[in-house]
Design an enzyme around this catalytic site. Structure first.
Site: not given
Lengths: 420, 420
Positions: B250, B144, B146, B300-301, B192-194, B116
């Protein structure tokens, strides 16, 4: 020779290939109908034997056994349970019950798939059977991701966990290298292994022999942790490369034997996290670097999607060998992996006495550790490398491994309930 | 049309397939030698542009590009850097420098591969170029794990991380189910994922639609965390099954917006761990269950050994489309994934305006969350399922993915050094 039933049980922490051993035991036992009647499994390990909670494996057809051999975790359930000492009242009561269950289900062969503690049980059950005049052949089958069983060159379960962790360090290393900045970035991965550094050492395979490649530091329990020496190396690596990647074995200790624990902001030592988070925060507080930490936890020992083919082959082999040893009356023994050669790696299955190695612990030899205690040597990598070799294709469905559903059929109870 | 050079840059956190997008950009740009001269990449993202730290990609032959397309992490390096507001003195100084570098290297096409925040930069660079009369076409490329970019059905990088996490929950679930005991066992995985729950939601694919299968609880930031409701569900699941598996995003927050942080033994709230460890300890302290927790973190990423084929296809497609859009003069736009149908899943690449969606955040729709806030719905699984489909064979060497070594060739500097 008399015909009797065979009982199989998982013991302790499970692995990505313990079901492979289970499937091999069942398959091999079925090949001897003249000697082995039913093939039963204990539900939740030795606790299932005590509870007379048994599973009939006849319902698993060949296709189901094949599926089982590719499925992580222990399908019959496992437990951590220390058999009380035989000489105690509680120990006699437990032993009596075990033999009641064996007798009620005509168990003449018991295969116990576990680690060091389980080998102790194998020896004690053999002795108890002989004292009682009960015809039981008791065989161990080695299993542990920790690779700490004495008497075998390696342990089924270790190779797949080692492959998972080396791959994880390789991949996370590529990620953090991308993000390395002027303020320094540190990545810490905490791995299993109890009091030994075998799994931590495996991550060194990610680097090949490149001193600039992750992992830059490998902390193992056998080396003894020195905070100042360690921090100096973290600083040196980070100043040279802009980042530093570190493998931390869960069991690391200071030279005086004290564990590395989370230090709270108040200054007191409080056990709030494992060794990995403690090390990450130590670096942040002392050196000011940004940090990330990973704890693969159960993921590292359950990675069925990324098995070591060699590890799975050995898990199958010890299962088959355990049945052969039972039929040969090698009471109180276990099949051990023997290394015959390198390049190409060659191995065979030998026979070891369970009681002789019970409760011992195989630690990293000194030659596998760098003298500064901050990494492992080429000898360690040479030892581990063949154990992670080869991939095992898994059936998939919808983008995930298809481990299938296995219907487990309970055996009708014949005894009064057990009061634990 | 004039011929000029193309500059590509990673931005922000990298993914398992961002290099696939990079390789597609390079490959597509090479196919238009009449319009695009050199294809350069910034070292460490926008910071590399400022530092005039550029890489010549001509040294990467077809085989190297193919290898690059399978390699996790961002090979050119990335950074997190917020471009200062254009109206400020610092903002003008930074923008002046960027255009000095563009001019010095005859950059007419800039492709910025990020999330973003990067789309904001794309819009601002387009505006600045037009104000300055500098001939630059600036294109975004979405990326991303996310999955929080507005205007696209999904984001390259998400599918592979989603596949990794769903597989991890499936496998760890088989492990912990093996070990489930009478005292209850809880497994918590922090993902994750913000501020969004997309990655947490993906773990629900492990269960299919089976309410008794892991994960039993999925905590997402959008739902608002209620400790009592949550603990009651943990107790209910554990009493029924003997174990409970929980995915924790998270970014989870209480309904009042306060974060979930580690509670010290003294009773005060101290930020000593992430949401996953805080939740695990909360369960232990309130319900007394044994617990394990995992933090896959960068793993994971970066899971190149277990990519989603669909995700990688989309990462390649947005790379190719970004070059086409640059050549078409779609200044300030980015290629977006559009979902055309389900069963079979069909998609295409459309065009969106970067400035219009910049700095927005795409969160889980209400229809994707169960009303009690403790799990996601079938609609969420239906949305995510096609994005993790398909496996990508990786070359291996010695039991590990063979990501190869890529020699990167720096571009000679033409400007005075940048003072950051």
């Amino acid at each position: 020779m008399a015909r009797s039933n065979l009982l199989y049980a998982h013991s302790g922490g499970v692995t990505a290939v313990i079901n492979a051993t289970a499937s091999a035991v069942i398959g091999a036992a079925r090949a001897h109908p003249e000697r082995i009647g039913k093939v039963l499994a204990a539900h939740r390990g030795i606790l299932g034997v005590l509870a007379e909670d048994l599973i009939e494996t006849a319902a698993l057809d060949e296709a189901a056994l094949q599926r089982l051999s590719l499925r992580p975790g222990g399908v019959f359930g496992s437990c951590r349970f220390d058999l009380p000492q035989t000489a105690t009242a509680d120990g006699r009561r437990v032993m009596d019950r075990l033999f009641e269950v064996f007798a009620a289900h005509d168990i003449g062969h018991f295969i116990y798939n576990g680690g060091n503690g389980s080998m102790d049980v194998v020896g004690r059950l053999r002795d108890a059977a002989q004292q009682r005049g009960y015809p039981l052949v008791c065989i161990g089958a080695p299993k542990t991701v920790d690779n700490d069983i004495v008497g075998t060159d390696c342990c089924p379960g270790f190779g797949s966990a080692a492959k998972y962790l080396a791959t994880s360090m390789l991949e996370a290393g590529l990620d953090i290298r991308s993000m390395a900045g002027s303020r320094g970035s540190v990545f810490v991965m905490e791995v299993m292994g109890r009091n030994t550094g075998w799994l931590a050492a495996a991550t060194a395979l990610a680097a090949g022999g490149d001193a600039d490649a992750p992992p830059h530091i490998v902390l193992v329990p056998e080396a003894g942790f020195d905070e100042e020496v360690f921090l100096a190396e973290v600083r040196r690596v980070t100043e040279r490369l802009g980042y530093c990647t570190i493998t931390v074995a869960e069991g690391i200790r200071r030279a005086d034997g004290s564990p590395i624990v989370e230090k709270s902001r108040e200054g007191g030592y409080v056990q709030l996290g494992g060794a990995g988070s403690a090390i990450a925060r130590m670096i942040h507080e002392r050196l000011g670097y940004k940090f990330h930490w990973a704890i693969p936890d159960y993921l590292q020992r359950a990675g069925g999607h990324w098995l070591s083919a060699v590890d799975r082959e050995q898990a199958l082999a010890v299962g088959r060998a355990a049945v052969e040893m039972a039929l040969d009356g090698r009471n109180g023994c276990f099949p051990a992996i023997r290394r015959l050669g390198e390049a190409p790696y060659r191995w065979e299955v030998g026979t070891e006495d369970a009681a002789a190695i019970a409760n011992l612990e195989r630690t990293l030899p000194v030659a596998f550790m760098r003298t500064d205690g901050l990494h492992v040597t080429a000898a360690a990598r040479d030892y581990i490398r063949p154990l992670i070799e080869g991939e095992v294709p898994q059936p998939t469905a919808g983008g995930l491994p298809d481990y299938g559903a296995l219907a487990l059929q309970p055996v009708a109870r014949r005894l009064p309930p057990w009061q634990a």
